[in-house]
Structures are given as structure tokens and as C-alpha cells.
Design a protein around this motif. Structure first.
Motif, PDB file in Angstrom:
ATOM      1  N   ILE A 207       0.649  -1.520   0.103  1.00 31.10           N
ATOM      2  CA  ILE A 207       0.067  -0.053   0.434  1.00 31.10           C
ATOM      3  C   ILE A 207       0.771   1.283  -0.105  1.00 31.10           C
ATOM      4  O   ILE A 207       0.583   1.920  -0.435  1.00 31.10           O
ATOM      5  CB  ILE A 207      -0.636   0.076   1.372  1.00 31.10           C
ATOM      6  CG1 ILE A 207      -1.733  -1.007   0.837  1.00 31.10           C
ATOM      7  CG2 ILE A 207      -1.433   1.051   1.611  1.00 31.10           C
ATOM      8  CD1 ILE A 207      -2.519  -1.302   1.920  1.00 31.10           C
ATOM      9  N   LYS A 208       1.559   1.275   0.473  1.00 30.29           N
ATOM     10  CA  LYS A 208       2.532   2.719   1.111  1.00 30.29           C
ATOM     11  C   LYS A 208       3.025   2.893  -0.343  1.00 30.29           C
ATOM     12  O   LYS A 208       3.629   4.061  -1.074  1.00 30.29           O
ATOM     13  CB  LYS A 208       3.768   2.356   2.204  1.00 30.29           C
ATOM     14  CG  LYS A 208       3.133   2.230   2.997  1.00 30.29           C
ATOM     15  CD  LYS A 208       4.240   2.544   3.984  1.00 30.29           C
ATOM     16  CE  LYS A 208       4.162   2.735   5.905  1.00 30.29           C
ATOM     17  NZ  LYS A 208       5.086   2.708   6.520  1.00 30.29           N
ATOM     18  N   ALA A 209       3.859   1.530  -1.082  1.00 31.72           N
ATOM     19  CA  ALA A 209       4.717   1.422  -2.729  1.00 31.72           C
ATOM     20  C   ALA A 209       4.068   1.896  -3.738  1.00 31.72           C
ATOM     21  O   ALA A 209       4.272   3.263  -4.254  1.00 31.72           O
ATOM     22  CB  ALA A 209       5.285   0.191  -2.505  1.00 31.72           C
ATOM     23  N   ALA A 210       2.115   2.010  -3.000  1.00 35.20           N
ATOM     24  CA  ALA A 210       1.623   2.112  -4.379  1.00 35.20           C
ATOM     25  C   ALA A 210       1.052   3.273  -4.281  1.00 35.20           C
ATOM     26  O   ALA A 210       0.969   4.411  -4.820  1.00 35.20           O
ATOM     27  CB  ALA A 210       0.293   1.524  -4.475  1.00 35.20           C
ATOM     28  N   ALA A 211       0.579   4.393  -3.472  1.00 35.50           N
ATOM     29  CA  ALA A 211       0.154   5.049  -2.537  1.00 35.50           C
ATOM     30  C   ALA A 211       1.387   6.262  -2.881  1.00 35.50           C
ATOM     31  O   ALA A 211       1.577   7.557  -3.989  1.00 35.50           O
ATOM     32  CB  ALA A 211       0.324   5.474  -0.762  1.00 35.50           C
ATOM     33  N   LEU A 222      -5.346  10.157  -2.031  1.00 34.35           N
ATOM     34  CA  LEU A 222      -5.429   9.218  -2.303  1.00 34.35           C
ATOM     35  C   LEU A 222      -6.703   8.320  -2.574  1.00 34.35           C
ATOM     36  O   LEU A 222      -7.574   9.314  -1.709  1.00 34.35           O
ATOM     37  CB  LEU A 222      -4.511   8.593  -1.309  1.00 34.35           C
ATOM     38  CG  LEU A 222      -2.438   8.726  -0.839  1.00 34.35           C
ATOM     39  CD1 LEU A 222      -2.179   7.671  -0.585  1.00 34.35           C
ATOM     40  CD2 LEU A 222      -2.265   7.730  -2.488  1.00 34.35           C
ATOM     41  N   LYS A 223      -7.132   7.465  -3.529  1.00 33.25           N
ATOM     42  CA  LYS A 223      -8.176   6.811  -3.512  1.00 33.25           C
ATOM     43  C   LYS A 223      -7.938   5.864  -2.971  1.00 33.25           C
ATOM     44  O   LYS A 223      -7.056   4.807  -3.217  1.00 33.25           O
ATOM     45  CB  LYS A 223      -9.178   7.568  -3.762  1.00 33.25           C
ATOM     46  CG  LYS A 223     -10.601   6.080  -4.582  1.00 33.25           C
ATOM     47  CD  LYS A 223     -11.206   6.277  -3.717  1.00 33.25           C
ATOM     48  CE  LYS A 223     -12.456   5.773  -4.281  1.00 33.25           C
ATOM     49  NZ  LYS A 223     -12.880   5.752  -4.925  1.00 33.25           N
ATOM     50  N   SER A 243      -7.435  -3.734   6.662  1.00 32.04           N
ATOM     51  CA  SER A 243      -7.679  -3.910   8.160  1.00 32.04           C
ATOM     52  C   SER A 243      -7.467  -1.889   8.754  1.00 32.04           C
ATOM     53  O   SER A 243      -6.717  -1.366   7.874  1.00 32.04           O
ATOM     54  CB  SER A 243      -6.169  -4.159   8.192  1.00 32.04           C
ATOM     55  OG  SER A 243      -4.814  -4.186   8.094  1.00 32.04           O
ATOM     56  N   ALA A 244      -7.415  -1.650   9.924  1.00 27.21           N
ATOM     57  CA  ALA A 244      -7.214  -0.592  10.574  1.00 27.21           C
ATOM     58  C   ALA A 244      -5.358  -0.779  10.068  1.00 27.21           C
ATOM     59  O   ALA A 244      -5.233   0.484   9.687  1.00 27.21           O
ATOM     60  CB  ALA A 244      -6.565  -0.490  12.343  1.00 27.21           C
ATOM     61  N   GLU A 245      -4.217  -1.549  10.031  1.00 35.62           N
ATOM     62  CA  GLU A 245      -3.309  -1.092   9.581  1.00 35.62           C
ATOM     63  C   GLU A 245      -2.635  -0.971   8.308  1.00 35.62           C
ATOM     64  O   GLU A 245      -2.205   0.118   8.070  1.00 35.62           O
ATOM     65  CB  GLU A 245      -3.238  -2.811  10.349  1.00 35.62           C
ATOM     66  CG  GLU A 245      -1.048  -3.392  10.272  1.00 35.62           C
ATOM     67  CD  GLU A 245      -0.661  -4.401  10.014  1.00 35.62           C
ATOM     68  OE1 GLU A 245      -1.152  -4.965   9.781  1.00 35.62           O
ATOM     69  OE2 GLU A 245       0.757  -4.136  10.411  1.00 35.62           O
ATOM     70  N   GLU A 246      -3.384  -1.472   7.565  1.00 37.42           N
ATOM     71  CA  GLU A 246      -3.694  -1.200   5.506  1.00 37.42           C
ATOM     72  C   GLU A 246      -4.066   0.370   5.781  1.00 37.42           C
ATOM     73  O   GLU A 246      -3.538   0.951   4.715  1.00 37.42           O
ATOM     74  CB  GLU A 246      -4.359  -2.064   6.031  1.00 37.42           C
ATOM     75  CG  GLU A 246      -3.801  -3.736   5.214  1.00 37.42           C
ATOM     76  CD  GLU A 246      -4.407  -4.614   4.800  1.00 37.42           C
ATOM     77  OE1 GLU A 246      -3.714  -5.632   3.706  1.00 37.42           O
ATOM     78  OE2 GLU A 246      -5.440  -4.519   5.059  1.00 37.42           O
ATOM     79  N   ILE A 247      -5.307   0.578   6.916  1.00 41.18           N
ATOM     80  CA  ILE A 247      -5.603   2.109   6.421  1.00 41.18           C
ATOM     81  C   ILE A 247      -4.582   2.897   6.829  1.00 41.18           C
ATOM     82  O   ILE A 247      -3.908   3.781   6.044  1.00 41.18           O
ATOM     83  CB  ILE A 247      -7.586   2.329   6.469  1.00 41.18           C
ATOM     84  CG1 ILE A 247      -8.010   1.708   5.921  1.00 41.18           C
ATOM     85  CG2 ILE A 247      -7.363   3.697   6.697  1.00 41.18           C
ATOM     86  CD1 ILE A 247      -9.327   1.503   6.375  1.00 41.18           C
ATOM     87  N   ARG A 248      -3.826   2.774   7.476  1.00 44.90           N
ATOM     88  CA  ARG A 248      -3.261   4.146   8.385  1.00 44.90           C
ATOM     89  C   ARG A 248      -2.001   3.671   7.919  1.00 44.90           C
ATOM     90  O   ARG A 248      -1.318   4.750   7.083  1.00 44.90           O
ATOM     91  CB  ARG A 248      -2.282   3.092   9.580  1.00 44.90           C
ATOM     92  CG  ARG A 248      -3.087   3.687  10.932  1.00 44.90           C
ATOM     93  CD  ARG A 248      -2.670   3.617  11.976  1.00 44.90           C
ATOM     94  NE  ARG A 248      -1.992   2.452  12.489  1.00 44.90           N
ATOM     95  CZ  ARG A 248      -3.375   1.411  13.007  1.00 44.90           C
ATOM     96  NH1 ARG A 248      -4.542   1.791  13.167  1.00 44.90           N
ATOM     97  NH2 ARG A 248      -2.304   0.157  13.285  1.00 44.90           N
ATOM     98  N   VAL A 251      -2.394   6.448   5.217  1.00 47.94           N
ATOM     99  CA  VAL A 251      -2.476   7.316   6.001  1.00 47.94           C
ATOM    100  C   VAL A 251      -1.507   8.333   5.567  1.00 47.94           C
ATOM    101  O   VAL A 251      -1.361   9.706   5.933  1.00 47.94           O
ATOM    102  CB  VAL A 251      -3.546   7.194   6.938  1.00 47.94           C
ATOM    103  CG1 VAL A 251      -3.495   8.622   7.976  1.00 47.94           C
ATOM    104  CG2 VAL A 251      -5.203   7.382   6.310  1.00 47.94           C
ATOM    105  N   GLU A 252      -0.779   7.633   6.539  1.00 50.91           N
ATOM    106  CA  GLU A 252       1.186   7.799   7.317  1.00 50.91           C
ATOM    107  C   GLU A 252       1.482   8.512   5.436  1.00 50.91           C
ATOM    108  O   GLU A 252       2.384   9.450   5.366  1.00 50.91           O
ATOM    109  CB  GLU A 252       1.981   6.973   7.118  1.00 50.91           C
ATOM    110  CG  GLU A 252       2.645   7.241   7.722  1.00 50.91           C
ATOM    111  CD  GLU A 252       3.389   5.343   8.173  1.00 50.91           C
ATOM    112  OE1 GLU A 252       2.664   4.470   8.639  1.00 50.91           O
ATOM    113  OE2 GLU A 252       4.823   5.210   7.684  1.00 50.91           O
ATOM    114  N   VAL A 253       1.597   7.626   4.146  1.00 49.02           N
ATOM    115  CA  VAL A 253       1.940   8.175   3.553  1.00 49.02           C
ATOM    116  C   VAL A 253       1.633   9.638   2.994  1.00 49.02           C
ATOM    117  O   VAL A 253       2.227  10.397   2.482  1.00 49.02           O
ATOM    118  CB  VAL A 253       2.001   7.184   2.180  1.00 49.02           C
ATOM    119  CG1 VAL A 253       2.998   7.871   0.399  1.00 49.02           C
ATOM    120  CG2 VAL A 253       3.190   5.547   2.403  1.00 49.02           C
ATOM    121  N   ALA A 254       0.342  10.370   2.590  1.00 51.21           N
ATOM    122  CA  ALA A 254      -0.280  11.239   2.668  1.00 51.21           C
ATOM    123  C   ALA A 254      -0.195  12.203   3.442  1.00 51.21           C
ATOM    124  O   ALA A 254       0.235  13.209   3.061  1.00 51.21           O
ATOM    125  CB  ALA A 254      -2.194  10.612   2.253  1.00 51.21           C
TER     126      ALA A 254
END
Ligand SMILES: [Zn+2]
Length: 468
Positions: A207-211, A222-223, A243-248, A251-254
Motif C-alpha cells: 500500500i505504501k509503495a502504491a501510494a 489518495l483513493k 484492516s486498520a493497519e492497512e488504512i493507516r 494515511v501515513e504516506v498521504a
């Protein structure tokens, strides 16, 4: 057509002037163009009524002043509004310019890059000529069309692109065929991935790489797909996808880019999880209720919802009509979302317009007109108009001082210092939503070319339509 060429050349001339100014220390040598719109009643994007008759002075791409007897340059261009309503240009809070096809599968299987590009440029022009001067793209496109519009190559709204949808395997962002082999999640066999429209990302690192890839490609926010959807193949709408971890992780990258995350979320569980973990805009949010309203206020969050989910015509959407599974999902969703309208009227969340059209230009015109009509019908004209202007303007500015491409002033309001994105319409939209295109009909609406009651369309001080 002729006037449009003139307008585009004026836009290009302005670009040339801007470049010249930035190269020269004696910028005073270049006078900035002024337009004076006289004799208009203003709806400023927030008020409950129109102003008394006033004049509006535009200088360059911003509104300079509002009042009577304004001081103007000798060569000012004057437009006499004849007592009509001047209002902010409309803002699409959740659209998909690049999603050109009858369904996600049709886009995946039948539309190559050149058709997508040509159709998205055509759709952008239709949107502008329907009064949409800004457009938050909710996934499926990068910054290519936006750059082409900003430099005057083609006409269209200001675009805030979200880049590729980010979702887990089998999510609402997974356009692949049922037969797609699992080693090609992001590989060459997915047309949607090849075109930068969608990316499958499971787990924090992916997710971080995609973001980061999205931001590198020019996304302004991001969407993510944190719950299932209706028009997609593999996911029940109730699916709790991230999951919460994946959403975070998103959010962290954004946060690191000074921007924010918008998330597709239907179920209450998914909406609450998104808000608790830093998502700033809830997309769809059909299970909105008192708990969600409270958390949204606490977090300064916004929501965009496509009201056509409640339209009696919903089953006629091609993606739903052609898929028994989607039709079943739509029916169960409509049953589960019965309190949505009541709750929005009760809690008055910050709601932005969302026509969410996946389709070709002509069908998106009809869907958007119907969406405007439904917003006004369910929430009243004033609330609907704010969602189309000032609220959406605040929302797009969440992309932050670094990534917001249109940082010189606010969007969606009429006041000194705001962008000169304005419409002049016959009649009063606070009383009659049809003057900006609202239409009770959807699929059975006749095809239209522009909106007759929309007499002037201006974006950034440049006139794209003037039938006065
Ligand atoms: Zn959407």
C-alpha cells in the motif's frame, strides 16, 4: 465552436503572459486582463439567499472586488448580467473522467489507452460546458489530462486526480477477469493496471509503495477501497476490505505529502475504522448515522454520496443490469441504506457532490443532471448547492499547501481573492435547481448540448461560454 477557439487562444495568451512575467523583473509592463460583470445578483456559495444587484470585477484568474462603482482599467471587458444570478462554478466532488466504458469489465477488456484518453478529454469538455469548473477525480486517472487542461491544450475543469485506485485483491478496485492468474496482480495482463487506473495492494508495504507511486505520478490525494462495492465482481458491499493497519499505511504516506486519503466505504464498520485511522473523506458512506456524524465533526472529515443509489432508476445502470450478482447487491444495499437521507437531514454533515459516473460522456451528462435533481429533492436546494460549491471547495483544499495545484485562492465561493470560476444563470437556483441542469429524468432524459439557462461559464477569468 468558433467562440471556443477564441477562448482557448485567450487562455493560451494568458499562459504566455504569465511566462513572460515570470521571466521579467519589470512585470508592470504587462497589464493583467480585467472583466467586469455588472448588474448581477450573487449567490456566494454559502448564503441562504441572493444578494442585491452588484458588480463583480475579475482580474487575471481571481475575483478582485465586488460592489458598486468599482475602479476598473481603461480596457476592461464588460458583461452585463441583466439581473441574472452569478454563482460559483460547480465542483464535482467524486467523479471518474477516465472511466470510459459500460462497466468495469468493459473498460478492462475493450478500451485501449487511446480511446480512454480521447473519451476522457471529450468528457472533461462536456463537464466544463455543464458548469463544472473543478473536478475531484476519485480514482482511475493520473495527471496527464489535468496538465493538458491547465496548459490550454483542451478545455475542461481543474482536476484533482487521485491516481490509481488502491485496493486489496478482489476488492472494488480489482477490474480483472475471473480467469486472471494470481501472479499478475499488478502485471501486464491487467489493462486497468497498465493504464495506471488501478493497483492491487495487499498489506502495509504494498500500500505504501502504491501510494508513493500515485503521488510521484501527480496525484493530489489518495483513493483507497476500504469496503466492497456494488458494480464490482468479487466483493460483497459489506466486505471489510482493508484492516486498520492497512488504512493507516495509506494515511501515513498521504500525511508525509501534506495531503489526505479518500476512502470508498459503505458499511458502518468500515466508515468508523477509516475515520478513526485518519481518512479525511468518506466516499458513499451509506450507513451514515449519529455515531459517524459525531466522529466526522471530531476529525474534520467530509463525505460524498451518490444519491442515485436511491433512485428508482438504479437498476437500469448497465453495470447492474448486465450482472445478476450486481443487481442482487444493489437491491440488498438499497434495503440497508434506508436511514441515510433522514440522517443527513438530521446531522447535516459536510457533504460534497458525488455523481460517480462510470460511463461515456452522454450517459454521464444524464446521470449528473439526475444526481443534481436528487440532491436538491432530498436535502433542499441550499444544501445541494453548497455541496456543489463551497463545501466541495473546502474539501479539495485538503490536498494541502504543497500538492494543491490551485493554491492562489478558494474555490466554490464568490468573494474577493477567490478563483474567478463563475456561472451566470437565468433564474434562481435556490428556488429552481433545473437552471443548473437538475433533471428528474435519468436514462429517459433527452440528449442535450449544454444547459440553455447557463448563460456564462467562466473558469480562471477565461470565458468558455457566453450566450448573453
Ligand atoms: Zn467512484
Amino acid at each position: 465552436m468558433k467562440s471556443n477557439n477564441i477562448l482557448i487562444s485567450r487562455a493560451i495568451r494568458k499562459v504566455v503572459i504569465t511566462v513572460a512575467v515570470s521571466l521579467s523583473l519589470t512585470s508592470a509592463a504587462f497589464a493583467t486582463e480585467q472583466t467586469l460583470i455588472i448588474n448581477v445578483k450573487i449567490w456566494d456559495g454559502t448564503s441562504k439567499s441572493l444578494s442585491k444587484t452588484q458588480d463583480v470585477l475579475i482580474e487575471g484568474d481571481l475575483i478582485k472586488s465586488i460592489g458598486k462603482g468599482l475602479k476598473v482599467a481603461a480596457d476592461v471587458e464588460v458583461i452585463n448580467g441583466g439581473g441574472r444570478t452569478l454563482m460559483p462554478g460547480l465542483i464535482e466532488g467524486h467523479g471518474h473522467l477516465q472511466m470510459n466504458g459500460t462497466s468495469l469489465a468493459d473498460i478492462e477488456n475493450n478500451r485501449n489507452w487511446e480511446e480512454l484518453a480521447v473519451r476522457s478529454a471529450a468528457k472533461a469538455k462536456i463537464a466544463l460546458m455543464s458548469g463544472f469548473t473543478s473536478w475531484r477525480d476519485a480514482g482511475g486517472m493520473g495527471a496527464g489530462l489535468k496538465k493538458s487542461i491547465d496548459t490550454g491544450v483542451v478545455a475542461g475543469p481543474r482536476i484533482y486526480p487521485a491516481g490509481a485506485f488502491i485496493g486489496p485483491t478482489g476488492s472494488h478496485a480489482d477490474f480483472r477477469n475471473f480467469t486472471a492468474p494470481n501472479e499478475t496482480f499488478n502485471g501486464p495482463q491487467s489493462s486497468g493496471s497498465r493504464h495506471g487506473m488501478t493497483v492491487t495492494a495487499d498489506g502495509v508495504d504494498a500500500i505504501k509503495a502504491a501510494a508513493r507511486q500515485n503521488f510521484m505520478q501527480g496525484a493530489t490525494q489518495l483513493k483507497i477501497m476500504s469496503s466492497g462495492g456494488v458494480a464490482s465482481k468479487f466483493d460483497p458491499w459489506q466486505l471489510d476490505a482493508y484492516s486498520a493497519e492497512e488504512i493507516r499505511a495509506a494515511v501515513e504516506v498521504a500525511d508525509a505529502y501534506g495531503s489526505y486519503v479518500m476512502s470508498h466505504a459503505y458499511s458502518k464498520k468500515s466508515i468508523m475504522r477509516c475515520l478513526e485511522n485518519g481518512v479525511k473523506t468518506i466516499e458513499h458512506g451509506f450507513m451514515f448515522d449519529g455515531d459517524i456524524a459525531k466522529l466526522m465533526v471530531e476529525k474534520g472529515a467530509y463525505m460524498t454520496t451518490n444519491m442515485h443509489a436511491f433512485s428508482p432508476y438504479l437498476g437500469e445502470i448497465e453495470a447492474i443490469k448486465s450482472s445478476p450478482a450486481s443487481a442482487r447487491k444493489a437491491a440488498s444495499a438499497q434495503l440497508a441504506f434506508t436511514d441515510y437521507i433522514k440522517n443527513v437531514n438530521k446531522y447535516q454533515p459536510k457533504l460534497a457532490f458525488n455523481a460517480d459516473c462510470v460511463g461515456f460522456g452522454d450517459s454521464c451528462v444524464k446521470q449528473t443532471d439526475h444526481e443534481i435533481y436528487l440532491s436538491a429533492k432530498f436535502f433542499g436546494n441550499h444544501f445541494a448547492l453548497k455541496s456543489l460549491t463551497s463545501v466541495a471547495g473546502e474539501m479539495v483544499a485538503l490536498s494541502g499547501s504543497t500538492l494543491n495545484p490551485y493554491f492562489k485562492g478558494p474555490l466554490g465561493v464568490i468573494k474577493a481573492g477567490a478563483y474567478a470560476d463563475v456561472l451566470l444563470v437565468d433564474g434562481n437556483p435556490l428556488k429552481d435547481i433545473t437552471v443548473i441542469g437538475g433533471n428528474e429524468k435519468w436514462f429517459d432524459a433527452p440528449a442535450r448540448d449544454g444547459i440553455k439557462t447557463m448563460r456564462v461559464i467562466m473558469k480562471g477569468g477565461v470565458i468558455y461560454k457566453n450566450t448573453l
